[in-house]
Design a protein around this motif. Structure first.
Motif, PDB file in Angstrom:
ATOM      1  N   PHE A 196       1.010  -1.206  -0.111  1.00  0.00           N
ATOM      2  CA  PHE A 196       0.060   0.063  -0.039  1.00  0.00           C
ATOM      3  C   PHE A 196       0.719   1.179  -0.169  1.00  0.00           C
ATOM      4  O   PHE A 196       2.140   1.080   0.519  1.00  0.00           O
ATOM      5  CB  PHE A 196      -1.036  -0.063   1.089  1.00  0.00           C
ATOM      6  CG  PHE A 196      -0.328  -0.045   2.469  1.00  0.00           C
ATOM      7  CD1 PHE A 196       0.030   1.150   3.246  1.00  0.00           C
ATOM      8  CD2 PHE A 196       0.203  -1.426   3.062  1.00  0.00           C
ATOM      9  CE1 PHE A 196       0.706   0.809   4.521  1.00  0.00           C
ATOM     10  CE2 PHE A 196       0.655  -1.215   4.104  1.00  0.00           C
ATOM     11  CZ  PHE A 196       1.187  -0.375   5.028  1.00  0.00           C
ATOM     12  N   ALA A 197       0.228   2.404  -0.480  1.00  0.00           N
ATOM     13  CA  ALA A 197       1.020   3.631  -0.581  1.00  0.00           C
ATOM     14  C   ALA A 197       1.327   4.460   0.706  1.00  0.00           C
ATOM     15  O   ALA A 197       0.385   4.621   1.372  1.00  0.00           O
ATOM     16  CB  ALA A 197       0.382   4.371  -1.625  1.00  0.00           C
ATOM     17  N   LEU A 198       2.580   4.628   0.880  1.00  0.00           N
ATOM     18  CA  LEU A 198       2.870   5.654   2.071  1.00  0.00           C
ATOM     19  C   LEU A 198       2.721   6.999   1.770  1.00  0.00           C
ATOM     20  O   LEU A 198       2.196   8.097   2.331  1.00  0.00           O
ATOM     21  CB  LEU A 198       4.000   5.590   2.659  1.00  0.00           C
ATOM     22  CG  LEU A 198       4.084   3.891   3.192  1.00  0.00           C
ATOM     23  CD1 LEU A 198       5.696   3.642   3.581  1.00  0.00           C
ATOM     24  CD2 LEU A 198       3.496   3.795   4.422  1.00  0.00           C
ATOM     25  N   TRP A 199       3.251   7.283   0.430  1.00  0.00           N
ATOM     26  CA  TRP A 199       3.252   8.620  -0.283  1.00  0.00           C
ATOM     27  C   TRP A 199       2.792   8.468  -1.708  1.00  0.00           C
ATOM     28  O   TRP A 199       3.288   7.520  -2.309  1.00  0.00           O
ATOM     29  CB  TRP A 199       4.803   9.024  -0.278  1.00  0.00           C
ATOM     30  CG  TRP A 199       4.738  10.588  -0.671  1.00  0.00           C
ATOM     31  CD1 TRP A 199       5.072  10.874  -2.248  1.00  0.00           C
ATOM     32  CD2 TRP A 199       4.568  11.866  -0.004  1.00  0.00           C
ATOM     33  NE1 TRP A 199       4.902  12.308  -2.322  1.00  0.00           N
ATOM     34  CE2 TRP A 199       4.592  12.799  -0.981  1.00  0.00           C
ATOM     35  CE3 TRP A 199       3.937  11.968   1.278  1.00  0.00           C
ATOM     36  CZ2 TRP A 199       4.283  14.262  -0.646  1.00  0.00           C
ATOM     37  CZ3 TRP A 199       3.723  13.499   1.492  1.00  0.00           C
ATOM     38  CH2 TRP A 199       4.058  14.548   0.785  1.00  0.00           C
ATOM     39  N   ILE A 200       2.174   9.337  -2.115  1.00  0.00           N
ATOM     40  CA  ILE A 200       1.401   9.345  -3.501  1.00  0.00           C
ATOM     41  C   ILE A 200       1.859  10.308  -4.645  1.00  0.00           C
ATOM     42  O   ILE A 200       1.740  11.504  -4.122  1.00  0.00           O
ATOM     43  CB  ILE A 200      -0.203   9.107  -3.478  1.00  0.00           C
ATOM     44  CG1 ILE A 200      -0.270   7.953  -2.432  1.00  0.00           C
ATOM     45  CG2 ILE A 200      -0.765   8.992  -4.584  1.00  0.00           C
ATOM     46  CD1 ILE A 200      -1.889   7.920  -1.802  1.00  0.00           C
TER      47      ILE A 200
END
Ligand code: ZN
Length: 497
Positions: A208-212
């Protein structure tokens, strides 16, 4: 709030136990550094009206917050405001909910955030939910979130692809247990998640994304070591709980729907960054149903707080006051599902009225020479219920019992000594007002009319039996209270004097 020293009965009461979602059992509550307690609850996403399910969560934690303080703990309660980076459907490829709403309404994103934050606070005030100690906003903690991502990358649990940083779930699970909270095995989770396609940047399907990375038009974006972008939703809670409560604190809470993804990912982030599951106790509130069905927008059976208060939703026969709704929610244990129906809400309305009327009677009843009622035992049972994982329905049942006794003392059928009456007053009002957070509500015009009509009928009966003293007294007392009676051929009417 009542910060008085604990009443004597507490010294013999059982200690507080809490159902911990982590261990899936009730545990003795032992704060890390008593009397201090750190409590973090996932707050609302302020892109639309707060829904009732969320209200239930915040009312449940309000009960917990009030009770912990009452029994002597000094609680730092942090409840965040999600105003950035919350994606549609909690996946990484959706559109930012706040930006989407802003485009629809032709507003600046922070205008949307401001509007719904104010609305949210208003709803919480209406429900008499105490404000938390700290209410941090995600957009005010971008630096902390970037720092946390850097640490997770340094530990080797995250990787960057084209300006987006992903958490490496499978690598994490080699050392740790990713499914520790949900109780699900990684293999099963993998099996139930779609396979990666050619378009996907991430390495593992559970990553899953921590920063997008922000696409050019994206309305909310910040500079970072990986370029312009915005933080992932799960990360804000990890970063802000860490900042205000430390790497390890006592209680983390939220709705039960947050267990499989949001809270699972929060734990993974904190363990990856700081080698600590952030909280000792994880508490989850259950769902709302309507006439036995899950409350959801798509089924058309989800209503907003103001629709419930005004009775404007097609499923509602009438409006129910905020205190009726609060009382209705507290009459179910926070871990049970709670079913909304007109019948149940009407019963709650009547029940609350009965408890409030008994509270008012307490100030008027006269003590006698002996007591037929064991007040210390009542007190002990109320505390025992609350100490058993905040069992408000059982404690409320005790208050109903007390209300019955108060009524029969008032009717002269039972008696109570002055000392017991004082103790009863104290315990009854403490639980009703301070711990359950219920309040007297302004009577509605409809309710007022109903009450005055009862007095008009009583006056008519008095006149019919030629008791003019009582009839005059009723008219004069109403006048003193600001209501004027008009006798006419059609009967008696009233107006404000
Ligand atoms: Zn959260």
């Amino acid at each position: 709030m009542n910060f008085e020293p604990r009443p004597q009965a507490n010294t013999i009461m059982q200690p507080l136990t809490i159902y911990n979602s982590l261990s899936r059992q009730k545990e003795l509550f032992k704060p890390i550094k008593s009397p201090f307690v750190g409590l973090y609850v996932c707050g609302p996403t302020v892109y639309s009206d707060v829904h009732l399910g969320n209200c239930r969560t915040f009312i449940s934690f309000d009960l917990l917050f009030r009770y912990l303080q009452h029994i002597g703990y000094k609680v730092r309660y942090v409840r965040n405001i999600t105003d950035a980076g919350h994606l549609e459907g909690d996946t990484d490829d959706g559109e930012d909910k706040i930006s989407k709403k802003a485009k629809l309404e032709q507003l600046e994103p922070m205008e949307v955030v401001q509007k719904y934050t104010v609305d949210f606070h208003e709803v919480m005030r209406t429900f008499n939910v105490l404000p938390p100690s700290i209410e941090p906003a995600a957009t005010a903690h971008i630096i902390e979130q970037i720092e946390m991502i850097r640490q997770i990358m340094t530990k080797g649990y995250a990787y960057e692809v084209n300006g987006t940083v992903y958490f490496d779930v499978e690598k994490y699970n080699q050392q740790q247990n990713y499914g520790i909270l949900s109780g699900r095995k990684l293999e099963d989770l993998l099996e139930n998640t779609r396979e990666l396609g050619g378009q996907d940047e991430k390495k593992g399907r559970l990553d899953f994304a921590l920063w997008i990375r922000a696409e050019g038009k994206h309305l909310m974006q910040w500079p970072s070591p990986w370029g312009m972008g915005f933080p992932g939703w799960h990360l804000e809670c990890s970063a802000m709980s860490n900042k205000y409560l430390g790497e390890k604190f006592d209680i983390h809470g939220g709705g039960i729907d947050l267990i499989p993804t949001h809270h699972t990912n929060e734990i993974a982030q904190n363990v990856a960054c700081c080698d600590e599951n952030p909280a000792n106790y994880w508490i989850h509130t259950n769902m709302l149903t309507v006439n036995g069905q899950k409350m959801s927008k798509s089924l058309g059976n989800s209503f907003l707080p103001h629709e419930l208060f005004k009775g404007t939703h097609p499923l509602l026969n009438k409006g129910y006051s905020p205190m009726t709704v609060r009382f209705f929610m507290l009459q179910a244990h926070y871990r049970s599902t709670l079913d909304f129906s007109n019948q149940a809400l009407e019963a709650a309305e009547k029940g609350l009225r009965r408890l409030m009327a008994a509270a008012a009677l307490l100030d008027r009843i006269q003590p006698g020479n002996n007591s037929n009622y064991d007040i210390p035992a009542l007190e002990e049972r109320c505390y025992a219920a609350m100490n058993d994982d905040f069992n408000s329905p059982v404690a409320i049942a005790e208050l109903f019992d007390a209300a019955r006794v108060i009524n029969s003392i008032n009717d002269g059928k039972e008696s109570i000594t002055a000392a017991d009456l004082e103790r009863l007053k104290k315990i009854y009002k403490l639980f009703l007002f301070d711990i359950f957070g219920l309040q007297e509500e302004q009577q509605t015009e409809e309710g007022l009319d109903e009450s005055i009509r009862i007095l008009i009928d009583l006056r008519k009966e008095a006149r019919e039996r030629k008791d003019f003293a009582t009839a005059d007294m009723i008219r004069n007392r109403l006048l003193e209270a600001g209501f004027l009676l008009h006798d006419g051929k059609e009967g008696t009417n009233w107006s404000r004097a």
